[in-house]
Every structure is written in structure tokens, then in C-alpha cells.
Enzyme design. Structure first.
Site, PDB file in Angstrom:
ATOM      1  N   ASN A  49      41.984  39.497  45.812  1.00 52.14           N
ATOM      2  CA  ASN A  49      42.101  39.282  44.371  1.00 52.14           C
ATOM      3  C   ASN A  49      43.209  38.317  43.983  1.00 52.14           C
ATOM      4  O   ASN A  49      43.222  37.801  42.865  1.00 52.14           O
ATOM      5  CB  ASN A  49      42.271  40.624  43.661  1.00 52.14           C
ATOM      6  CG  ASN A  49      40.954  41.384  43.610  1.00 52.14           C
ATOM      7  OD1 ASN A  49      40.093  41.076  42.801  1.00 52.14           O
ATOM      8  ND2 ASN A  49      40.797  42.334  44.511  1.00 52.14           N
ATOM      9  N   THR A  69      32.331  46.251  37.444  1.00 47.45           N
ATOM     10  CA  THR A  69      31.714  45.008  37.910  1.00 47.45           C
ATOM     11  C   THR A  69      30.698  45.313  38.983  1.00 47.45           C
ATOM     12  O   THR A  69      30.917  45.194  40.157  1.00 47.45           O
ATOM     13  CB  THR A  69      32.711  43.960  38.416  1.00 47.45           C
ATOM     14  OG1 THR A  69      31.974  42.769  38.632  1.00 47.45           O
ATOM     15  CG2 THR A  69      33.440  44.306  39.639  1.00 47.45           C
TER      16      THR A  69
END
Length: 412
Positions: free
Chosen positions: A407, A199
Site C-alpha cells: 500500500n 473494496t
């Protein structure tokens, strides 16, 4: 000899840590807030005043996001771009036919503002997976491309960020045929980063004269030594790519492998790629330390890469580094399962410049000294696995409690 040559090449570079994709001649970059994020800039662009050779490398994740698919097809068909449009906060991934059309609409709207063909526009997105883009906000963004108010390259650097804590950019200059060639780079990436593209988004621009085929080979080679040698958490995302544009606005002999100063351009290009890659690893979500694993003596470079990646990818290594625990056994374990060609009796390991393993046997070391060195921001692990010619370096970060916090609430 190799180290002397590297120092000599480094001395030939003019490095500007404030530089970025807007530094080479003929490139304009900017960004603004369109409402995808609460307050921060979330829409940006790179524009070349002339058409540029283009190349890209792309995620290996099978779930490729719509903008990546559109951009990959665009570059494959045309080998050139004149602009790249990027949004953050929304990945436009897992969005099916509508997502593809949204990416193409973004191309068309940007092309209309720039008075060029849509196939000269690359598109990229990064952010949360599984939501459609609010296209009225994207269209608003395209309407402000080249607005002087927003045409500051630092605005572009900011507009592509997600969980990053800092912008990542630089430029370098090198002399080619007596002319100054500039290579600029900007990247983003903090979580879901793992070798083989992750990412992250990377953008490299240059005013050098390089054809598309040569640029493609150059980018792939550089990526194998940089962006594909980093990891944060072992996850590979759906959107990520590195795009490069070369607009040839410096009047020198066309660069390729036969040019007498090709090696200078390659060194400068690799320097930009590796700097950006290491910046991503250092800014890993919740990270407090950059971890570098250097491997020499392998059977060949491919084996060295596997071993180096294994070390920086190991959660046990990463947590030990975060805890400033001199548990070198975790490093040894990561080496041991990386390659069947590793011979323990030929393996040596140093941690923060202190030897801890020699010929596969534990070496006594000053525990307090090593613990003190592990408090530093940059941790280097050096490994020798034999007398082969293979060598590689991989870059990662520690794994912290903060990573879990970020996260655990990414969408909320």
C-alpha cells in the site's frame, strides 16, 4: 441439533471448487486484456442467454463510484439484468459527470454487441481512484464480448483482480423439486476490505427460478452473514458491491419463502457467499493467515456480530496473530470495547482450541503448544459471552509488513 442439521444440509450439496459464475445453465463469462493493466486481463463480462432477475448490495461509503451509481439505479428501476461488464485497474471513482457518462457509454456499447437494451447491463469497476477511464480501451473490450476466443469463465475470474494473489470462485448444486439447481460465484478483494461492503466485487449467478424481490431479500440476508462479516484493514471503498442474477433456466416451481425446499436453496446460496467472503479475507494484502472469530452466548445476533467484527478488525489482534504471539489480552480488549453488554465474569475465550480465559480470569496454558498452533494458516478464536441465543462469526487476516509495502506503492 443445529450442528447435525448443518452437516445434513452440507451433505446435500455438490460442491465444485473449480466452478464459478459460468457454471449455471445459460451463463457465459469471459475476459481479455485491453491495456488497463500492463499484461494481465483487465476487462470481463457475465452474460445470460435470457433475461434474469437481479439484485445488488452496495458500499456504504458516501463517495460512491460512477459504475456503482449507474448499476444501482439500473437494478432499482428494472429488477433485472442480462449482462454485467467489469474492468479492473481503474475505479472510475471521483470522476464526476464524465465518469457517470463513461459508465453509461460502457452500458450502451455492451448492449449494442449483445443486441439488448442498455438498461439490461450492469457495470462495475475496481482499481485506482481518481482517474478517468481510457474509453477507447473500454470500447475495444466491449467489441470482443462473446468472442469465443475469450469466452472462458476463468478469464473472467482473472480479469477482475487487482492486488489479489489468486482467483476466488466456486459453484454448488442442490436438488429442488427433483431438478438440479446450480449457484455459481466469483469474487475479488484483497485490500480496503471492511464489514459493510469494501473494496471487493462479488458476482453470484444461478439458473434457479427466483423473482427479483425474493432474490433481493436472499442476497441481503446472505451478505449480512458473509461479505459484511469480513475485514482486512478497516477501510471501506467506493466501488464495491455484490450482484446476483437468477435466469430461471431450470424448470421448477418458483422459489420463495413458501416453497417447501426454500431452506435448501438458502443454505446453498449462503454457502457460496460465505466461501467467497472467507476467500477474500484469506487473501488479504500481505496476509499469511485466515482469522476466524466465533462468538456465542450474546444477547442477540447483532451483539455477537459486533463482538466478532471487533476482534478481527483489531490491528493489535492482527499483528499479534502475524507475530504468532499468544497475547490473548489483545483479544479481550477488542471484546471489551465492542459492546456495553459484555459482562467480563461471563466471558470465556479459546485461541486455537486452547482455553486462555474463563469467567474473565486468565487460565494457565501451554505457551509452546499455543505458539506452535499459531504457526498454522487458519487461526480460530472462540468466545462465549453468556447464555444468550446470539451467535456470529467474522473473518479477517493477520497484518504483515508486506501489507505496508503493497500500500505504500499502490499507485507506483
Amino acid at each position: 441439533m443445529k450442528e447435525i442439521e448443518t452437516i445434513d444440509m452440507l451433505n446435500q450439496l455438490n460442491i465444485d471448487l473449480q466452478g464459478d459464475v459460468g457454471s449455471p445453465l445459460g451463463f457465459i463469462a469471459g475476459g481479455l486484456h485491453v491495456g488497463l493493466r500492463r499484461k494481465k486481463r483487465d476487462f470481463g463480462w457475465i452474460y445470460s442467454t435470457t433475461e434474469a432477475s437481479a439484485a445488488g448490495v452496495y458500499t456504504l461509503n458516501r463517495f460512491k463510484a460512477a459504475p456503482l451509481i449507474v448499476t444501482e439505479e439500473t437494478i432499482y428501476m428494472n429488477q433485472s439484468l442480462q449482462a454485467i461488464v467489469v474492468n479492473s485497474a481503474n475505479a472510475n471513482s471521483c470522476t464526476g459527470a464524465r465518469g457517470l457518462q463513461d459508465a453509461k457509454d460502457t452500458q450502451a456499447w455492451a448492449a449494442e454487441q449483445l443486441n439488448i437494451e442498455p438498461y439490461k447491463i450492469g457495470v462495475a469497476s475496481t482499481g485506482v481512484i481518481g482517474s478517468f477511464l481510457p474509453m477507447e480501451k473500454i470500447q475495444y473490450g466491449t467489441q470482443h464480448i462473446l468472442n469465443e476466443k475469450y469466452n472462458q469463465s476463468q478469464f473472467f475470474n482473472q480479469s477482475i483482480l487487482t492486488t489479489d494473489t489468486t482467483t476466488k470462485h466456486l459453484s454448488v448444486q442442490v436438488e429442488i423439486d427433483g431438478k438440479t439447481v446450480t449457484i455459481g460465484g466469483t469474487a475479488k478483494g484483497s485490500g480496503m476490505v471492511h464489514p459493510n461492503m469494501a473494496t471487493m466485487l462479488g458476482f453470484i449467478t444461478t439458473d434457479a427460478n427466483v423473482d427479483a424481490r425474493t432474490l433481493d431479500n436472499c442476497l441481503k440476508q446472505a451478505t449480512d452473514q458473509s461479505f459484511n462479516m469480513i475485514t482486512v484493514d478497516g477501510d471501506t471503498s467506493t466501488n464495491d458491491m455484490v450482484l446476483c442474477m437468477a435466469n430461471g433456466q431450470v424448470d421448477h416451481q418458483s422459489l420463495d419463502e413458501n416453497h417447501p425446499e426454500w431452506h435448501k436453496f438458502i443454505y446453498a446460496f449462503n454457502f457460496v457467499s460465505q466461501y467467497l467472503a472467507k476467500s477474500i479475507a484469506k487473501d488479504g494484502e500481505g496476509a499469511t493467515k485466515l482469522v476466524t472469530a466465533k462468538v456465542i452466548g450474546a444477547y442477540h445476533d447483532k451483539e455477537a456480530k459486533k463482538i466478532a467484527k471487533s476482534i478481527v478488525s483489531s490491528n493489535l489482534v492482527k499483528t499479534a496473530i502475524h507475530g504468532e504471539d499468544a497475547n490473548f489480552g489483545r483479544i479481550v480488549t477488542a471484546i471489551g470495547y465492542a459492546s456495553k453488554h459484555v459482562e467480563p465474569s461471563e466471558t470465556n475465550v479459546s485461541l486455537c482450541q486452547l482455553p486462555v480465559l474463563e469467567h474473565g480470569m486468565h487460565l494457565p496454558f501451554d505457551e509452546q503448544l499455543l505458539k506452535a498452533r499459531l504457526t498454522e494458516d487458519n487461526i480460530v478464536i472462540e468466545v462465549s459471552v453468556g447464555d444468550g441465543d446470539g451467535e456470529a462469526a467474522a473473518y479477517g487476516c493477520d497484518l504483515s509488513y508486506e501489507y505496508v509495502r503493497i500500500n505504500a506503492s499502490y499507485r507506483t
